[in-house]
Design a protein around this motif. Structure first.
Motif, PDB file in Angstrom:
ATOM      1  N   ARG A 215       0.831  -1.214   0.000  1.00 36.61           N
ATOM      2  CA  ARG A 215       0.000   0.000   0.000  1.00 36.61           C
ATOM      3  C   ARG A 215       0.860   1.256   0.000  1.00 36.61           C
ATOM      4  N   GLN A 216       1.940   1.230   0.784  1.00 36.65           N
ATOM      5  CA  GLN A 216       2.821   2.390   0.833  1.00 36.65           C
ATOM      6  C   GLN A 216       3.436   2.671  -0.537  1.00 36.65           C
ATOM      7  N   LYS A 217       3.915   1.605  -1.201  1.00 29.12           N
ATOM      8  CA  LYS A 217       4.484   1.788  -2.526  1.00 29.12           C
ATOM      9  C   LYS A 217       3.436   2.290  -3.509  1.00 29.12           C
ATOM     10  N   SER A 218       2.187   1.768  -3.362  1.00 31.28           N
ATOM     11  CA  SER A 218       1.119   2.213  -4.258  1.00 31.28           C
ATOM     12  C   SER A 218       0.823   3.699  -4.063  1.00 31.28           C
ATOM     13  N   VAL A 219       0.756   4.123  -2.782  1.00 31.22           N
ATOM     14  CA  VAL A 219       0.497   5.551  -2.502  1.00 31.22           C
ATOM     15  C   VAL A 219       1.620   6.417  -3.054  1.00 31.22           C
ATOM     16  N   ILE A 220       2.866   5.940  -2.850  1.00 28.84           N
ATOM     17  CA  ILE A 220       4.011   6.715  -3.331  1.00 28.84           C
ATOM     18  C   ILE A 220       3.981   6.827  -4.847  1.00 28.84           C
ATOM     19  N   LEU A 221       3.720   5.683  -5.509  1.00 28.75           N
ATOM     20  CA  LEU A 221       3.662   5.717  -6.967  1.00 28.75           C
ATOM     21  C   LEU A 221       2.533   6.601  -7.470  1.00 28.75           C
ATOM     22  N   GLN A 222       1.361   6.534  -6.790  1.00 24.44           N
ATOM     23  CA  GLN A 222       0.238   7.379  -7.198  1.00 24.44           C
ATOM     24  C   GLN A 222       0.571   8.861  -7.019  1.00 24.44           C
ATOM     25  N   ALA A 223       1.209   9.181  -5.859  1.00 22.69           N
ATOM     26  CA  ALA A 223       1.585  10.581  -5.623  1.00 22.69           C
ATOM     27  C   ALA A 223       2.594  11.057  -6.651  1.00 22.69           C
ATOM     28  N   GLU A 224       3.571  10.175  -6.971  1.00 19.54           N
ATOM     29  CA  GLU A 224       4.546  10.557  -7.979  1.00 19.54           C
ATOM     30  C   GLU A 224       3.873  10.761  -9.337  1.00 19.54           C
ATOM     31  N   ALA A 225       2.913   9.871  -9.650  1.00 15.67           N
ATOM     32  CA  ALA A 225       2.207  10.019 -10.923  1.00 15.67           C
ATOM     33  C   ALA A 225       1.407  11.326 -10.970  1.00 15.67           C
ATOM     34  N   GLU A 226       0.715  11.639  -9.860  1.00 10.00           N
ATOM     35  CA  GLU A 226      -0.052  12.888  -9.818  1.00 10.00           C
ATOM     36  C   GLU A 226       0.868  14.099  -9.929  1.00 10.00           C
ATOM     37  N   GLN A 227       2.025  13.987  -9.229  1.00 16.40           N
ATOM     38  CA  GLN A 227       2.974  15.101  -9.294  1.00 16.40           C
ATOM     39  C   GLN A 227       3.478  15.306 -10.722  1.00 16.40           C
ATOM     40  N   LYS A 228       3.811  14.191 -11.381  1.00 15.04           N
ATOM     41  CA  LYS A 228       4.274  14.302 -12.758  1.00 15.04           C
ATOM     42  C   LYS A 228       3.171  14.861 -13.659  1.00 15.04           C
ATOM     43  N   ALA A 229       1.903  14.427 -13.393  1.00 11.74           N
ATOM     44  CA  ALA A 229       0.789  14.931 -14.207  1.00 11.74           C
ATOM     45  C   ALA A 229       0.614  16.442 -14.009  1.00 11.74           C
ATOM     46  N   ILE A 230       0.732  16.871 -12.744  1.00 11.71           N
ATOM     47  CA  ILE A 230       0.588  18.315 -12.473  1.00 11.71           C
ATOM     48  C   ILE A 230       1.693  19.101 -13.156  1.00 11.71           C
ATOM     49  N   VAL A 231       2.924  18.555 -13.053  1.00  9.53           N
ATOM     50  CA  VAL A 231       4.055  19.247 -13.678  1.00  9.53           C
ATOM     51  C   VAL A 231       3.865  19.321 -15.185  1.00  9.53           C
ATOM     52  N   LEU A 232       3.464  18.186 -15.783  1.00  9.19           N
ATOM     53  CA  LEU A 232       3.253  18.174 -17.232  1.00  9.19           C
ATOM     54  C   LEU A 232       2.125  19.120 -17.644  1.00  9.19           C
ATOM     55  N   LYS A 233       1.067  19.137 -16.813  1.00  9.20           N
ATOM     56  CA  LYS A 233      -0.056  20.038 -17.124  1.00  9.20           C
ATOM     57  C   LYS A 233       0.374  21.491 -17.030  1.00  9.20           C
ATOM     58  N   ALA A 234       1.152  21.789 -15.974  1.00  7.46           N
ATOM     59  CA  ALA A 234       1.626  23.171 -15.814  1.00  7.46           C
ATOM     60  C   ALA A 234       2.542  23.553 -16.962  1.00  7.46           C
ATOM     61  N   GLN A 235       3.424  22.613 -17.365  1.00  8.05           N
ATOM     62  CA  GLN A 235       4.314  22.897 -18.490  1.00  8.05           C
ATOM     63  C   GLN A 235       3.505  23.115 -19.769  1.00  8.05           C
ATOM     64  N   ALA A 236       2.463  22.269 -19.954  1.00  8.83           N
ATOM     65  CA  ALA A 236       1.631  22.423 -21.151  1.00  8.83           C
ATOM     66  C   ALA A 236       0.907  23.766 -21.145  1.00  8.83           C
ATOM     67  N   GLU A 237       0.364  24.143 -19.969  1.00  6.29           N
ATOM     68  CA  GLU A 237      -0.345  25.423 -19.882  1.00  6.29           C
ATOM     69  C   GLU A 237       0.611  26.595 -20.112  1.00  6.29           C
ATOM     70  N   ARG A 238       1.825  26.443 -19.508  1.00  6.61           N
ATOM     71  CA  ARG A 238       2.797  27.538 -19.716  1.00  6.61           C
ATOM     72  C   ARG A 238       3.179  27.650 -21.182  1.00  6.61           C
ATOM     73  N   GLN A 239       3.407  26.500 -21.812  1.00  7.30           N
ATOM     74  CA  GLN A 239       3.757  26.514 -23.239  1.00  7.30           C
ATOM     75  C   GLN A 239       2.608  27.076 -24.072  1.00  7.30           C
ATOM     76  N   GLN A 240       1.364  26.713 -23.649  1.00  7.68           N
ATOM     77  CA  GLN A 240       0.199  27.219 -24.371  1.00  7.68           C
ATOM     78  C   GLN A 240       0.098  28.739 -24.227  1.00  7.68           C
ATOM     79  N   GLN A 241       0.337  29.221 -23.003  1.00 13.65           N
ATOM     80  CA  GLN A 241       0.283  30.670 -22.782  1.00 13.65           C
ATOM     81  C   GLN A 241       1.379  31.399 -23.565  1.00 13.65           C
TER      82      GLN A 241
END
Length: 322
Positions: A215-241
């Motif tokens: 469960r701990q590894k799953s939570v960590i992986l999920q958090a890392e995935a969400e973090q990467k998604a947020i970073v990618l989304k922010a990068q995409a929005e910045r590039q779009q702007q």
């Protein structure tokens, strides 16, 4: 008569000659006495003695022999009656001592062995007689070898064959062994149950640990995935702007150039801005969280006039920049 005396003389001479020759087999020895006293020992092969003077008094083998001791009743140190029998291996090493130092060597050996067995059994408890049989054999061998040395005898081995307690003692021993077996079975059963419980508890604990780690590894992986998604989304929005700003800047530059090159471009720009404003209102109206915006059609010319002034200022700034 002369012939009769001759026959008698020949017979006596033949018997004398025959009596003077002794043939001894291999492994045997013979003691010879002369006129009642020890004279010599005859070895294997052909031997000559004096007839009517020398006499063979003892003939025995020097090979190893087995003495079978019959069962005998003994009392142990804890006052338990038992029957013991044994086998003794021995041989004669000195024929003279075996004949002259003891009378009836075989009987003496049997009685000596019986006495030694009683003595050794009396020094031990019942349980020791079963567990220390090899030690008892060694003690009997040592004592018997020392005791028979004056007789010219060498004891080579002693083996106790059977040690049989009385019927009452055997029944008590059987009851004791049965109780001991039940006790050992109960102990083994309890130890098995304890080990099974311990293994089960260890298995559950390890399963819980593995589940928690998963469960701990799953939570960590999920958090890392969400973090990467947020970073990618922010990068995409910045590039779009960035791209949008670049497009706006290029559009403004193109419009400014068109305004400078064409006198009627200002009116076209006013129309475009008005249409864009109207499109913005339509977009706001389509949004789920939008609010209805009312505009007075009479105010559109004033709005366009304001936009014209803004464009004029932009144009003057572009001209000054040139």
């Amino acid at each position: 008569m002369e012939q009769l005396f001759l026959l008698i003389a020949l017979a006596l001479g033949g018997s004398a000659v025959a009596g003077s020759v002794k043939v001894i087999n291999q492994g045997n020895e013979v003691l010879v006495e002369r006129l009642g006293s020890y004279h010599k020992k005859l070895g294997p092969g052909l031997n000559l003695v004096l007839p009517f003077i020398d006499k063979a008094v003892y003939k025995e083998t020097i090979r190893e022999k087995v003495l079978d001791i019959p069962p005998q009743k003994c009392i142990t140190r804890d006052n338990v009656g038992i029957e013991v029998d044994a086998v003794v291996y021995w041989r004669i090493v000195d024929m003279e001592k075996a004949w002259y130092k003891v009378e009836n060597l075989h009987s003496a050996m049997v009685n000596l062995v019986l006495t030694q067995i009683r003595s050794e059994m009396g020094q031990l408890e019942l349980d020791q007689t079963f567990t220390a049989r090899s030690q008892i054999n060694e003690l009997l061998l040592r004592d018997l070898d020392i005791a028979t040395d004056p007789w010219g005898v060498k004891v080579t081995r002693v083996e106790l064959r059977d040690i049989i307690p009385s019927q009452a003692v055997r029944e008590s021993m059987e009851l004791q062994m049965s109780a001991e077996r039940r006790r050992r079975a109960a102990i083994l059963n309890s130890e098995g149950e304890r080990e099974a419980a311990v293994n089960s508890a260890k298995g559950k604990a390890e399963a819980q640990i593995l589940d928690a780690e998963a469960r701990q590894k799953s939570v960590i992986l999920q958090a890392e995935a969400e973090q990467k998604a947020i970073v990618l989304k922010a990068q995409a929005e910045r590039q779009q702007q960035v791209l949008r700003a670049q497009a706006i800047a290029e559009s403004a530059e193109i419009l400014a150039q068109k305004i400078n090159s064409n006198g009627t471009a200002e009116q076209a720009l006013e129309v475009l801005l008005a249409l864009g404003y109207l499109d913005m209102g339509a977009t706001i109206g389509k949004s789920d969280s939008s609010k209805v915006m009312f505009m007075d059609p009479r105010a559109i010319p004033a709005t366009l006039e304001g936009i014209r002034s803004i464009v004029s200022d932009s144009q003057s700034s572009v001209v000054n920049g040139q």
